[in-house]
Motif scaffolding. Structure first.
Motif, mmCIF file in Angstrom:
data_model
loop_
_atom_site.group_PDB
_atom_site.id
_atom_site.type_symbol
_atom_site.label_atom_id
_atom_site.label_comp_id
_atom_site.label_asym_id
_atom_site.label_seq_id
_atom_site.Cartn_x
_atom_site.Cartn_y
_atom_site.Cartn_z
ATOM 1 N N ASP A 176 0.829 -1.222 0.000
ATOM 2 C CA ASP A 176 0.000 0.000 0.000
ATOM 3 C C ASP A 176 0.855 1.260 0.000
ATOM 4 O OD1 ASP A 176 0.139 1.344 2.822
ATOM 5 O OD2 ASP A 176 -0.046 -0.780 3.253
ATOM 6 N N ALA A 177 2.126 1.112 0.380
ATOM 7 C CA ALA A 177 3.027 2.281 0.453
ATOM 8 C C ALA A 177 3.869 2.441 -0.813
ATOM 9 C CB ALA A 177 3.944 2.136 1.675
ATOM 10 N N MET A 178 3.602 1.622 -1.826
ATOM 11 C CA MET A 178 4.354 1.762 -3.088
ATOM 12 C C MET A 178 3.684 2.824 -3.956
ATOM 13 S SD MET A 178 5.240 -2.168 -4.061
ATOM 14 C CE MET A 178 6.097 -3.216 -2.871
ATOM 15 N N PRO A 179 4.484 3.603 -4.684
ATOM 16 C CA PRO A 179 3.890 4.651 -5.526
ATOM 17 C C PRO A 179 2.919 4.065 -6.554
ATOM 18 C CG PRO A 179 6.267 4.928 -5.324
ATOM 19 C CD PRO A 179 5.950 3.600 -4.719
ATOM 20 N N ALA A 180 1.735 4.652 -6.628
ATOM 21 C CA ALA A 180 0.701 4.158 -7.556
ATOM 22 C C ALA A 180 0.313 5.260 -8.538
ATOM 23 C CB ALA A 180 -0.526 3.715 -6.759
ATOM 24 N N HIS A 181 -0.135 4.862 -9.710
ATOM 25 C CA HIS A 181 -0.643 5.843 -10.679
ATOM 26 C C HIS A 181 -2.096 6.168 -10.345
ATOM 27 C CE1 HIS A 181 2.860 4.330 -12.885
ATOM 28 N NE2 HIS A 181 2.856 5.507 -13.461
ATOM 29 N N ALA A 182 -2.444 7.430 -10.473
ATOM 30 C CA ALA A 182 -3.842 7.851 -10.298
ATOM 31 C C ALA A 182 -4.441 7.990 -11.692
ATOM 32 C CB ALA A 182 -3.898 9.181 -9.551
ATOM 33 N N VAL A 183 -5.625 7.411 -11.875
ATOM 34 C CA VAL A 183 -6.201 7.340 -13.219
ATOM 35 C C VAL A 183 -7.697 7.658 -13.170
ATOM 36 C CG1 VAL A 183 -4.523 5.632 -14.047
ATOM 37 C CG2 VAL A 183 -6.629 4.833 -12.942
ATOM 38 N N ALA A 184 -8.261 7.904 -14.343
ATOM 39 C CA ALA A 184 -9.728 8.071 -14.414
ATOM 40 C C ALA A 184 -10.225 7.585 -15.767
ATOM 41 C CB ALA A 184 -10.109 9.534 -14.198
ATOM 42 N N TRP A 185 -11.371 6.903 -15.716
ATOM 43 C CA TRP A 185 -12.078 6.513 -16.933
ATOM 44 C C TRP A 185 -13.137 7.596 -17.160
ATOM 45 C CZ3 TRP A 185 -9.847 3.207 -13.593
ATOM 46 C CH2 TRP A 185 -9.201 2.073 -14.088
ATOM 47 N N THR A 186 -13.191 8.165 -18.345
ATOM 48 C CA THR A 186 -14.145 9.249 -18.614
ATOM 49 C C THR A 186 -14.802 8.990 -19.978
ATOM 50 O OG1 THR A 186 -12.747 10.723 -19.922
ATOM 51 C CG2 THR A 186 -12.455 10.829 -17.532
ATOM 52 N N PRO A 187 -15.907 9.679 -20.280
ATOM 53 C CA PRO A 187 -16.527 9.488 -21.604
ATOM 54 C C PRO A 187 -15.571 9.885 -22.728
ATOM 55 C CG PRO A 187 -17.991 10.673 -20.111
ATOM 56 C CD PRO A 187 -16.674 10.580 -19.415
ATOM 57 N N ASP A 188 -14.572 10.748 -22.411
ATOM 58 C CA ASP A 188 -13.623 11.179 -23.450
ATOM 59 C C ASP A 188 -12.410 10.257 -23.554
ATOM 60 O OD1 ASP A 188 -15.256 13.369 -23.858
ATOM 61 O OD2 ASP A 188 -14.252 14.511 -22.259
ATOM 62 N N GLY A 189 -12.351 9.240 -22.718
ATOM 63 C CA GLY A 189 -11.230 8.304 -22.819
ATOM 64 C C GLY A 189 -10.525 8.088 -21.496
ATOM 65 N N LEU A 190 -9.366 7.425 -21.599
ATOM 66 C CA LEU A 190 -8.597 7.072 -20.401
ATOM 67 C C LEU A 190 -7.687 8.230 -20.023
ATOM 68 C CD1 LEU A 190 -7.526 3.474 -21.547
ATOM 69 C CD2 LEU A 190 -9.555 4.153 -20.219
ATOM 70 N N VAL A 191 -7.658 8.516 -18.723
ATOM 71 C CA VAL A 191 -6.948 9.701 -18.251
ATOM 72 C C VAL A 191 -5.944 9.302 -17.176
ATOM 73 C CG1 VAL A 191 -7.403 11.637 -16.678
ATOM 74 C CG2 VAL A 191 -8.730 11.415 -18.781
ATOM 75 N N GLU A 192 -4.742 9.885 -17.229
ATOM 76 C CA GLU A 192 -3.838 9.747 -16.084
ATOM 77 C C GLU A 192 -3.875 11.058 -15.311
ATOM 78 O OE1 GLU A 192 0.227 8.416 -16.726
ATOM 79 O OE2 GLU A 192 0.699 8.775 -14.603
ATOM 80 N N ARG A 193 -4.029 10.948 -13.987
ATOM 81 C CA ARG A 193 -4.101 12.146 -13.157
ATOM 82 C C ARG A 193 -2.694 12.484 -12.671
ATOM 83 N NH1 ARG A 193 -7.707 11.321 -8.449
ATOM 84 N NH2 ARG A 193 -8.230 13.528 -8.660
ATOM 85 N N GLY A 194 -2.330 13.744 -12.811
ATOM 86 C CA GLY A 194 -0.989 14.143 -12.399
ATOM 87 C C GLY A 194 -1.031 15.424 -11.595
ATOM 88 N N VAL A 195 0.143 15.983 -11.352
ATOM 89 C CA VAL A 195 0.267 17.130 -10.460
ATOM 90 C C VAL A 195 0.857 18.301 -11.239
ATOM 91 C CG1 VAL A 195 1.183 17.880 -8.236
ATOM 92 C CG2 VAL A 195 0.749 15.451 -8.636
ATOM 93 N N THR A 196 0.192 19.459 -11.122
ATOM 94 C CA THR A 196 0.728 20.692 -11.705
ATOM 95 C C THR A 196 0.730 21.759 -10.613
ATOM 96 O OG1 THR A 196 -1.496 21.269 -12.438
ATOM 97 C CG2 THR A 196 -0.055 20.239 -14.084
#
Ligand SMILES: C[S@@+](CC[C@H](N)C(=O)[O-])C[C@H]1O[C@@H](n2cnc3c(N)ncnc32)[C@H](O)[C@@H]1O
Length: 392
Positions: A176-196
Motif C-alpha cells: 500500500d506504500a508503493m507509488p501508484a498511478h492515479a487514473v480516471a475513466w471518462t466518456p472522453d477516454g482514459l486519463v492519467e491524473r498528475g500534479v501541476t
C-alpha cells in the motif's frame, strides 16, 4: 493502518513543528522543480514516490515518528505482540529447515522482534533475518531495536533480494506504500491524473493516459457512474516487485498482508473515487498535497493483480483470506485463552488488541492475507477455513 476518518468540518489538524514545516517546504520546492523539469506536469506515481521516499525529505526518509501513538498511524504489529505471535505459527510451518526470514519494510522493527522471539520459543528460529527497508531512518531504528535482542538470529539489512532464497518472506502493509498511478475513466477516454502548479500550490491535472498505464487501464472493466467519471489507482510497482520476488524465491513462501480487495471489488461501480488515503497524526483524509513529506499516502492493494503476477512468474497461489479468518485459523483465540481473563491488567490489553485485529469494523475484514510460494506443502493452516483464492 488504523486512523480515524477526518470529518469535513471540525477542529483543525495539529500544526507541525517549525522544523517539520521547513522540511515540508524544502520537499515542496524539490517537487516544484521536478514538475518544471518535466514540462509542467508530473504523474501522480512520481509525486507519491517523492513525497514518501525523496532522500532525507520524503515521509519515510525523514525523521518523523510515523508509526505508533506519537506518529500518524498504527499498524497491526504496533498494537502489541498477539499479531506477530499468531503469524509466527504459520511462518514456523512454512519455514524450510535451515531457512531464513526476509521482511520487507520492517517499520519500527516490532514484527521482527516478536517474530524472532516466538520462532525461537517454537524451536524454529531462522538462521538469518533479512530486512529490505528503503527508509534509512527506519532501518537505523530497526538496527537499534533488534541488534540488542541477542536471540541468536543474525539480522542483516540489504537493498536487494538474495539469489536462490530459501525461507519465508513477509510484507506487512508494504504494497500500500508503493507509488501508484492515479487514473480516471471518462466518456472522453482514459486519463492519467498528475500534479501541476498554480498560484494556490499543487493541484490535480488530467492528461490522456499513455504507455503502460493506458495498457493496464484497458485490462480493467469499469462502469462509469452518473457523474461520467470513475477515478481509481493502478499500482504497477506491486506486480513488478512480485516478479522480482519470484525470481529470488527458490523454496518457501511470501505472505502479503495489507488492506485491499480482489480486482472485481477494487474497481467496483460504487468505488468511483478510488482508494487514495492519507494519514496525518491519526487522522485519515484524501488530500495528498497536504504538507508533503509530513503525512503518509497510501492506496489499497489489488490482490488479483499480485496473484496474476505471481502465477505468471511461476509461483503457486497458496491462499487468500480476510485477516480475521487467517488469524483465527492460526490459533489467535487459543493464544488469547492462555491468559487468565480474571487477570484484568494482562488480559484487557490483549482482548483489546484481538478486537482491533479481528473486528470486521476495524482490521478483520478490510485487511487480507495472501500466500504465494514455491515447493511448499499444502494446505496451509492459515487458510484451512475461509480460503477465498478462487475469487482472485
Ligand atoms: C506502512 S509502513 C509498514 C511498516 C511495517 N511493516 C508495519 O506493518 O508496521 C510501510 C513500510 O514499507 C516500506 N516500503 C515501501 N516500499 C518498499 C519496498 N519496495 N520494499 C521494501 N519496503 C518498502 C516503507 O519504507 C515502510 O517501512
Amino acid at each position: 493502518m488504523i486512523a480515524s476518518p477526518r470529518p469535513n468540518s471540525g477542529p483543525p489538524l495539529p500544526p507541525p513543528s517549525p522544523e517539520a514545516l521547513a522540511a515540508s517546504e524544502a520537499l515542496t520546492a524539490l517537487i516544484r522543480s521536478e514538475i518544471a523539469a518535466a514540462g509542467g506536469w508530473l504523474g501522480f506515481a512520481r509525486y507519491m514516490e517523492l513525497a514518501l521516499y525523496a532522500p532525507a525529505l520524503g515521509y519515510y526518509a525523514g525523521g518523523s515518528a510515523k508509526l505508533g501513538a506519537p506518529g500518524d498511524f498504527v499498524t497491526a504489529p504496533e498494537l502489541g505482540d498477539l499479531y506477530g505471535r499468531t503469524l509466527a505459527r504459520q511462518v514456523a510451518d512454512l519455514l524450510p529447515a535451515g531457512g531464513d526470514l526476509l521482511e520487507f519494510g520492517a517499520g519500527s522493527g516490532a514484527l521482527a522482534q516478536t517474530m524472532t522471539r516466538e520462532l525461537a520459543a517454537l524451536g524454529r528460529a531462522p538462521g538469518n533475518y533479512l530486512i529490505i527497508e528503503p527508509s534509512a531512518e527506519l532501518a537505523a531504528r530497526q538496527r537499534l531495536r533488534l541488534e540488542a535482542l541477542g536471540l541468536g538470529t543474525r539480522f542483516q539489512w540489504r537493498s536487494t533480494l538474495p539469489d536462490a532464497f530459501r525461507g519465508v518472506m513477509l510484507a506487512n502493509e508494504v504494497v500500500d506504500a508503493m507509488p501508484a498511478h492515479a487514473v480516471a475513466w471518462t466518456p472522453d477516454g482514459l486519463v492519467e491524473r498528475g500534479v501541476t502548479l498554480d498560484a494556490s500550490g499543487l493541484r490535480w491535472t488530467d492528461r490522456p493516459a499513455t504507455g503502460a498505464v493506458a495498457e493496464a487501464m484497458r485490462t480493467i472493466a469499469v462502469d462509469l457512474p452518473p457523474s461520467g467519471r470513475y477515478e481509481s489507482e493502478i499500482n504497477l510497482a506491486g506486480p513488478a516487485w512480485l516478479r522480482a520476488i519470484a525470481a529470488s524465491l527458490a523454496e518457501g513462501a511470501l505472505l502479503v498482508i495489507d488492506y485491499g480487495f480482489t480486482r472485481e471489488e477494487y474497481y467496483h461501480p460504487q468505488r468511483s473515487t478510488g482508494t487514495l488515503m492519507c494519514h496525518y497524526r491519526h487522522h485519515a483524509h484524501g488530500d495528498p498535497f497536504f504538507l508533503p513529506g509530513l503525512q503518509d499516502i497510501t492506496t489499497h492493494v489489488d490482490f488479483s493483480a499480485l496473484a496474476a503476477a505471481g502465477a505468471n512468474a511461476g509461483l503457486d497461489l497458496l491462499g487468500y483470506a480476510g485477516q480475521a479468518q487467517f488469524l483465527i485459523n492460526c490459533g489467535i483465540t487459543e493464544l488469547l485463552a492462555r491468559t487468565d481473563p480474571t487477570d484484568v491488567r494482562r488480559y484487557a490489553p490483549l482482548a483489546g488488541e484481538a478486537q482491533k485485529l479481528l473486528s470486521p469494523a476495524e482490521m478483520g475484514e478490510l485487511f487480507k492475507v495472501m500466500a504465494l510460494g514455491r515447493g511448499t506443502q499444502e494446505p496451509l493452516a492459515g487458510f484451512a477455513a475461509g480460503d477465498r483464492r478462487a475469487r482472485l
